[in-house]
Design a protein around this motif. Structure first.
Motif, short mmCIF file in Angstrom:
data_model
loop_
_atom_site.label_atom_id
_atom_site.label_comp_id
_atom_site.label_asym_id
_atom_site.label_seq_id
_atom_site.Cartn_x
_atom_site.Cartn_y
_atom_site.Cartn_z
N ALA A 146 -1.64 -15.91 -3.67
CA ALA A 146 -0.16 -15.24 -3.64
C ALA A 146 0.26 -14.71 -2.50
O ALA A 146 -0.45 -14.20 -1.82
N SER A 148 3.65 -12.70 -1.64
CA SER A 148 5.07 -12.07 -2.10
C SER A 148 4.82 -10.76 -1.38
O SER A 148 4.04 -10.02 -1.13
N ARG A 149 6.39 -10.41 -1.52
CA ARG A 149 6.58 -8.89 -1.06
C ARG A 149 5.95 -7.81 -1.87
O ARG A 149 5.72 -6.64 -1.49
N GLU A 150 6.23 -8.20 -3.39
CA GLU A 150 5.64 -7.43 -4.14
C GLU A 150 4.03 -7.06 -3.93
O GLU A 150 3.76 -5.83 -4.29
N ARG A 151 3.29 -7.89 -3.48
CA ARG A 151 2.04 -7.65 -3.29
C ARG A 151 1.85 -6.97 -1.74
O ARG A 151 0.99 -6.61 -1.33
N HIS A 154 3.81 -9.64 3.15
CA HIS A 154 4.69 -9.77 4.56
C HIS A 154 3.73 -8.79 5.69
O HIS A 154 3.90 -8.96 6.75
N PRO A 177 4.54 -19.55 -0.44
CA PRO A 177 4.94 -18.19 -0.33
C PRO A 177 6.58 -17.95 -0.79
O PRO A 177 7.01 -18.95 -0.98
N GLU A 178 6.82 -16.88 -0.94
CA GLU A 178 8.04 -16.40 -1.22
C GLU A 178 9.04 -17.08 -0.14
O GLU A 178 8.54 -16.92 0.99
#
Length: 313
Positions: A146, A148-151, A154, A177-178
């Protein structure tokens, strides 16, 4: 005996392939899908409903119902969502948890029996690990999973972009990716977005790379889950560089997986690991799904519940 594997339909669950294969080997007739697919086949001789848990407040009944918790809810309201799942769903006959951390976080106190069914890896992975990969895409570093910015992923890419690098030092990314992450880093020299690939192709990219990156977040709910990619990297015999997220450290210690530690965002440390420290796939064969499922005792528990359950008409 018919079993339906129910999933929320919003994510990929590698467990389902292993469950379906193992249940079929033990004589069960297996179907799977989302809620609508289950409603369509409920009542057609179905005996076991095995739910990979989302939120299912009302479902057609089955003789035996299993609630299988593979993760907690994500986002700022994750704790609230988990509370709703705990109190607003019917009681099952059995609960299954990925690990002790998940079981303790959900903290059911209603007397329903439970067991642990840890994460595993495909059995064929150990055969693949013996043979050299076919020519193709690879890099100095490879990350699969995964993005993501949540993880906070970035930050990993920003740290790679900003650190001094040798010529030809590449980071290959396998997965989707997002969009914002892809836009921000697609033109950075050395970063290669390989996209989403079938599992075997994705793992071949990992095998062709020098180091596999085990990045995992530090926050809830991720800190309570098992990093699946870390298990897969180890089963392939890879040299692994990890951040020191608690889930990485606990999983490596539990299985004796050899890892090298870097910064919180992997590339944000001064002295970066360069030594090849491969793992031994044969020593890690107990990670194979067939072994993990057998050791959990879940199939024996299902049979015992079926024997005790009155059959619905």
């Amino acid at each position: 005996m018919k079993v339906f594997l129910l999933h929320p339909g919003r994510a990929h669950y590698p467990e389902l392939d292993a469950y379906a294969s193992c249940l079929a080997e033990h004589g069960f007739d297996v179907a799977r899908g989302d809620v609508e697919a289950y409603r369509a086949c409920a009542g057609s001789g179905l005996r076991v409903l095995w739910c990979v848990m989302g939120f299912y407040p009302a479902l057609p009944p089955a003789d035996v119902v299993i609630h299988d918790y593979r993760s907690l809810s994500v986002g700022r309201l994750g704790i609230v969502k988990d509370g709703i799942k705990r109190f607003c769903q019917p009681r099952p006959n059995l609960r299954v948890f990925q690990n002790e951390r998940l079981r303790d976080a959900l903290a059911f106190r209603d007397g329903v029996p439970s067991l642990l069914l840890p994460m595993g890896v495909p059995d064929w992975l150990f055969d693949v690990a013996r043979d050299p990969p076919a020519p193709g895409l690879g890099g100095v570093y490879c990350y699969a999973g995964a993005m993501s910015r949540e993880r906070g992923f970035h930050r990993v890419l920003a740290a790679f972009r900003d650190r001094p690098r040798a010529a030809g030092e590449t980071l290959v990314l396998v997965g989707e990716p997002e969009p914002a992450i892809h836009r921000a880093f697609r033109d950075v020299a050395g970063i290669v977005f390989a996209g989403r690939l079938p599992q075997r192709e994705a793992l071949d990219v990992v095998r062709r790379s020098d180091f596999a990156l085990g990045y995992f977040p530090y926050h809830r709910p991720h800190r309570m889950q098992t990093p699946t990619k870390l298990l897969e990297y180890a089963a392939l015999g890879k040299s692994i560089i990890c951040n020191n997220a608690p889930a990485n450290l606990e999983t490596a210690a539990a299985w004796g997986i050899r890892i090298q530690l870097a910064g919180r965002a992997i590339f944000d440390c001064g002295k970066f690991p360069r030594e090849r420290v491969p793992n031994d796939p044969q020593r890690l064969r107990p990670l194979a799904w067939r072994s993990v499922i057998a050791a959990s005792g879940v199939l024996d528990q299902v049979r015992a519940l079926l024997a005790a359950a009155p059959r619905r008409r």
